[in-house]
Enzyme design. Structure first.
Site, mmCIF file in Angstrom:
data_model
loop_
_atom_site.group_PDB
_atom_site.id
_atom_site.type_symbol
_atom_site.label_atom_id
_atom_site.label_comp_id
_atom_site.label_asym_id
_atom_site.label_seq_id
_atom_site.Cartn_x
_atom_site.Cartn_y
_atom_site.Cartn_z
ATOM 1 N N PRO A 2 0.861 -0.942 0.014
ATOM 2 C CG PRO A 2 -0.021 -0.956 2.123
ATOM 3 C CD PRO A 2 0.672 -1.912 1.322
ATOM 4 C CD GLU A 3 4.297 2.402 -3.273
ATOM 5 O OE1 GLU A 3 4.231 3.445 -4.004
ATOM 6 O OE2 GLU A 3 4.850 1.544 -3.585
#
Ligand SMILES: [Zn+2]
Length: 276
Positions: A2-3
């Site tokens: 996740p970014e």
């Protein structure tokens, strides 16, 4: 992994489900997730303290800063979550039993759960008035999506750095929210070589970057919006990215085989022609 785009999708979904909901019970199978307590406190005491502070609390608002989720409560505290490598924070119906590190039962029967196979995610409980002083948040630069940096700011900051531009973009003090995938994809969209030192980029390159960053982030949110949020590496995850994890495949723009490089210890992907 996740970014910013995946955290923003999480924030939007939680914002649609959580505000107004009240916590009626708390279950923490993995107390190592919990931060901000006395580091030497026994886990059962930490969990008991979290349970007493959170039971009865209602969610008042939902925010995101870089890769951090901010879940404000009506008790004057805010839960700050970081998903790290594999974390997912989501609201599930009561019947959906899955492996989780943390679950808050809500007053409508649903549950807020933190699922995290690699167990690197973190959850802080912070007085809302002291939020800005939390070290993890205090060192962040402007949010890459919500506070887009003009080319002049990026160029002025970058002019003092010999870091490869790929690593420079991932430094959360410069811009909040970009990780390994975002940086590789943004450099492809801007047509820039990832190993070029930031200080060597011409003005025109910073202009291209300033435009590519928010444009790419909006696209990545849109591209992953439908269906269950999946991270690359998960079974059945579909790769929406142009270059990332596509070594040997043809560049979508020019057909040249995509190459994998290692820059500042991180694997990255590049089109040797578009990013010469
Ligand atoms: Zn190309």
């Amino acid at each position: 992994m996740p970014e910013l785009p995946e955290v923003e999708i999480t924030a939007r979904r939680l914002r649609a489900a959580l505000p107004g909901r009240r916590i009626v019970d708390l279950e923490v199978p993995d107390p190592r997730l919990l931060r901000g307590a006395a580091p030497d406190a026994p886990p059962e005491r930490t969990v008991a303290e979290w349970r007493s502070r959170l039971t009865g609390a209602a969610f008042a608002g939902l925010g995101r800063r870089a890769k951090f989720l901010l879940l404000a409560l009506d008790t004057g505290e805010t839960l700050v979550g970081h998903l790290r490598m594999t974390g997912k924070l989501m609201v599930l119906p009561p019947v959906a039993a899955r492996g989780h590190r943390f679950a808050a039962a809500l007053d409508d029967g649903s549950r807020l759960v933190f699922v995290d196979p690699r167990r690197l995610g973190e959850l802080w409980r912070v007085p809302t008035v002291e939020l800005a002083a939390l070290p993890a948040l205090a060192r962040l630069g402007p949010d890459a999506l919500d506070e887009p940096s003009p080319a002049a700011r990026l160029a002025a900051l970058g002019a003092r750095s010999r870091q490869p531009i790929k690593a420079w973009l991932m430094d959360q003090r410069h811009l909040g929210g970009l990780g390994n995938i975002c940086a590789a994809e943004i450099l492809f969209h801007a047509g820039l070589p990832p190993d070029r030192p930031a200080a060597d980029l011409p003005w025109e390159a910073w202009q291209r970057l300033a435009a590519a960053i928010p444009e790419y982030l909006r696209w990545a949110i849109e591209a992953q919006w439908e269906g269950e949020l999946m991270y690359l590496g998960e079974r059945d995850a579909v790769n929406p990215f142009a270059l990332y994890r596509r070594a040997g495949a043809p560049c979508p723009r020019c057909g040249t085989p995509i190459r994998r490089l290692v820059i500042a210890g991180r694997g990255t992907y590049v089109c040797p022609r578009c990013q010469a």
